[in-house]
Design a protein around this motif. Structure first.
Motif, short mmCIF file in Angstrom:
data_model
loop_
_atom_site.label_atom_id
_atom_site.label_comp_id
_atom_site.label_asym_id
_atom_site.label_seq_id
_atom_site.Cartn_x
_atom_site.Cartn_y
_atom_site.Cartn_z
N ASP A 197 34.91 -63.06 4.43
CA ASP A 197 34.68 -63.57 2.97
C ASP A 197 34.42 -62.48 1.84
OD1 ASP A 197 33.97 -65.34 1.12
OD2 ASP A 197 31.96 -65.53 1.43
N PRO A 198 35.60 -61.79 1.81
CA PRO A 198 35.62 -60.32 0.83
C PRO A 198 35.45 -60.72 -0.49
CG PRO A 198 37.68 -60.86 1.79
CD PRO A 198 37.19 -62.03 2.32
N LEU A 199 36.05 -61.69 -1.02
CA LEU A 199 36.20 -62.02 -2.41
C LEU A 199 35.27 -62.91 -2.97
CD1 LEU A 199 37.77 -61.58 -4.99
CD2 LEU A 199 39.27 -63.66 -4.45
N SER A 200 34.56 -62.52 -4.11
CA SER A 200 33.66 -63.46 -4.67
C SER A 200 33.57 -63.04 -6.43
CB SER A 200 32.09 -62.76 -4.42
OG SER A 200 31.91 -61.33 -4.59
N GLY A 207 28.66 -58.36 -18.42
CA GLY A 207 28.97 -59.74 -19.17
C GLY A 207 30.28 -60.31 -19.08
N LYS A 208 31.06 -59.93 -18.26
CA LYS A 208 32.41 -60.61 -17.92
C LYS A 208 32.31 -60.90 -16.85
CE LYS A 208 35.06 -57.85 -21.35
NZ LYS A 208 33.74 -57.20 -21.73
N LEU A 209 32.86 -62.29 -16.35
CA LEU A 209 32.88 -62.89 -15.07
C LEU A 209 34.04 -62.16 -14.33
CD1 LEU A 209 32.16 -65.09 -13.04
CD2 LEU A 209 33.91 -66.62 -14.09
N SER A 210 33.98 -61.49 -13.06
CA SER A 210 34.81 -60.56 -12.67
C SER A 210 35.04 -61.11 -11.13
CB SER A 210 34.31 -59.29 -12.67
OG SER A 210 33.92 -58.59 -13.85
N ASN A 211 36.25 -60.43 -10.62
CA ASN A 211 36.82 -60.37 -9.19
C ASN A 211 36.02 -59.22 -8.73
OD1 ASN A 211 38.17 -62.91 -9.62
ND2 ASN A 211 39.96 -61.82 -10.52
N VAL A 212 35.53 -59.68 -7.32
CA VAL A 212 34.90 -58.51 -6.74
C VAL A 212 35.00 -58.64 -5.43
CG1 VAL A 212 32.68 -57.37 -5.86
CG2 VAL A 212 32.68 -58.24 -8.30
#
Length: 442
Positions: free
Chosen positions: A34-37, A43-48
């Motif tokens: 489950d590497p992506l969250s 303040g910005k919605l980001s891919n991690v």
């Protein structure tokens, strides 16, 4: 954020897929289950993405001790958030857990390293490379920063560190040079910057922060005498200061005045006389004021070459009571306003014709035989060309011109306007060289 034994397990297929997606070639870096969250960062919605970096070091970087008999032990994991290239306009990060090591010999601790990101840096190398590529385009550094969700200073640092300037070679100079100046930055010592270009290829050779003679002489004298002797032709404008240092530095070079500047000198001289004629017309006379407005509106007709005047097509001209007249009739009326203006116009057209046919003998014969009663201002401006007689003759005999360099100057103006100016000449110069593809990517 500690890593448990469960989420530290390597997921082979997932790891290979994400590494291909992110263009990661380091075999020591892998991704967990489950590497992506989705997270909110700054303040910005980001891919991690979550990854782990670990391996067995061969030696200690501090003391150089070889890792034998468990000399270097695994210590802990260090979390770092590395910024990646945005995906679909969404900020993207890699939360990388780097393995920490401890050397028993010197008690030093160090972290695992990867080629994907530099040591003590939180911006990935692919992101830096993408910024470096965008610096070649006609876009401001602020806009590049906004595109990749980094600061202006980060883009500036990439400009400084990711590009290598052309190496100075004292044994080479182009055989044919184009020289000119342009407005620089506030930190420049002189009012104008100096640019040198290759006349054959049009490629920029170098850009200097100062155009004063002693600076130019010092710069070109860094080249060997053999290299300077190979320069056979130099094209420049009518700046009198350039010719003095050119003769000293380039012993075998022929000087040419750019043909555009000669035509500009002629047209400006005649245009000034037109304005002088307008100002002499009486403001109390209604007919004179009509001629004033006509001379002001149709000034381009007076500056046109005689062969480009239309003698057949009828048009409506607003200041001629909207009658259908030809362009030649408009010209004839403008020249009847003042006899001195007509006389200067005939000289102006003769000079344009001889210059266009590259008849330098006829061109200077016309200048040497100017009528005594000719307008003083117009005559003085024309006689100034005699100071550059030899250089103008060379311009008509040879095909070299500053056209390619003027195009580069226009590009520089565009770069400065898009960037809303530069604070330092160094960044302006580097950005121009990068845009022209003269700097190598490190």
């Amino acid at each position: 954020m500690p890593i448990t034994k469960i989420n530290r397990k390597k997921q082979e297929k997932t790891s290979e897929l994400i590494k291909k997606l992110l263009n990661i070639k380091d075999p020591n870096l892998y991704f967990v289950e489950d590497p992506l969250s989705k997270e909110t960062i700054s303040g910005k919605l980001s891919n991690v993405f979550t990854g782990v970096l670990t391996y067995t070091p061969s030696c200690c970087p501090a003391c150089g001790s070889v890792n034998e008999g468990h000399c270097i032990i695994r210590h802990a994991y260090y979390e770092s958030l590395i910024q990646l290239i945005p995906y679909q306009e969404v900020p993207t990060y890699l939360r990388l857990f780097k393995q920490r090591f401890r050397c028993k010999q010197c008690t030093a601790t160090f972290s695992a390293q990867t080629t994907y990101v530099q040591e003590n840096c939180y911006i990935s190398n692919p992101l830096k490379f993408a910024i470096a590529i965008d610096l070649k385009r006609k876009i401001s550094m602020k806009d590049i920063g906004e595109r990749y969700f980094v600061s202006f200073k980060t883009v500036e640092r990439v400009l400084d560190s990711f590009h290598r300037e052309p190496r100075f070679n004292p044994h080479y100079l182009p055989a044919h040079l184009l020289i000119d100046e342009f407005k620089g930055t506030k930190d420049c010592e002189g009012a104008m910057c100096f640019i040198v270009s290759d006349a054959d290829t049009g490629q920029i050779f170098d850009i200097l922060s100062d155009r004063r003679n002693f600076k130019l002489r010092a710069y070109f004298q860094r080249f060997t005498l053999k290299a300077r002797k190979k320069v056979t032709h130099i094209v420049m404008d009518m700046n009198a200061s350039y010719s003095s240092f050119v003769k000293d530095v380039f012993p075998y070079a022929k000087i040419s005045i750019d043909r555009f500047h000669v035509i500009q000198q002629l047209s400006r001289a005649f245009n000034k006389q037109r304005i002088q004629t307008m100002n002499q017309l009486k403001k109390s006379d209604a007919l004179a004021q009509k001629d004033y407005r006509k001379l002001k509106k149709y000034w381009r007709t007076l500056l046109k070459k005689h062969k480009n005047i239309n003698y057949s097509a009828l048009k409506q001209f607003p200041l001629f009571q909207k009658r259908y007249v030809t362009e030649s009739e408009v010209l004839d009326h403008l020249l009847t306003v003042d006899s001195d203006l007509r006389e200067s116009y005939e000289i102006y057209q003769e000079l344009l014709e001889t210059f266009e046919t590259k008849d330098y003998e006829g061109f200077f014969t016309c200048i040497d035989q100017l009528p005594a009663q000719l307008n003083k201002g117009f005559k003085k401006a024309i006689l100034y060309l005699r100071k550059h007689r030899k250089a103008i003759c060379n311009a008509l005999m040879y095909s070299y011109s500053n056209g390619k360099l003027e195009g580069k100057n226009n590009l520089i103006k565009v770069i400065k306007r898009i960037a809303f100016g530069f604070r330092t000449f160094r960044h302006l110069r580097l950005r121009i060289l990068v845009q022209q593809g003269l700097c190598e990517l490190i």
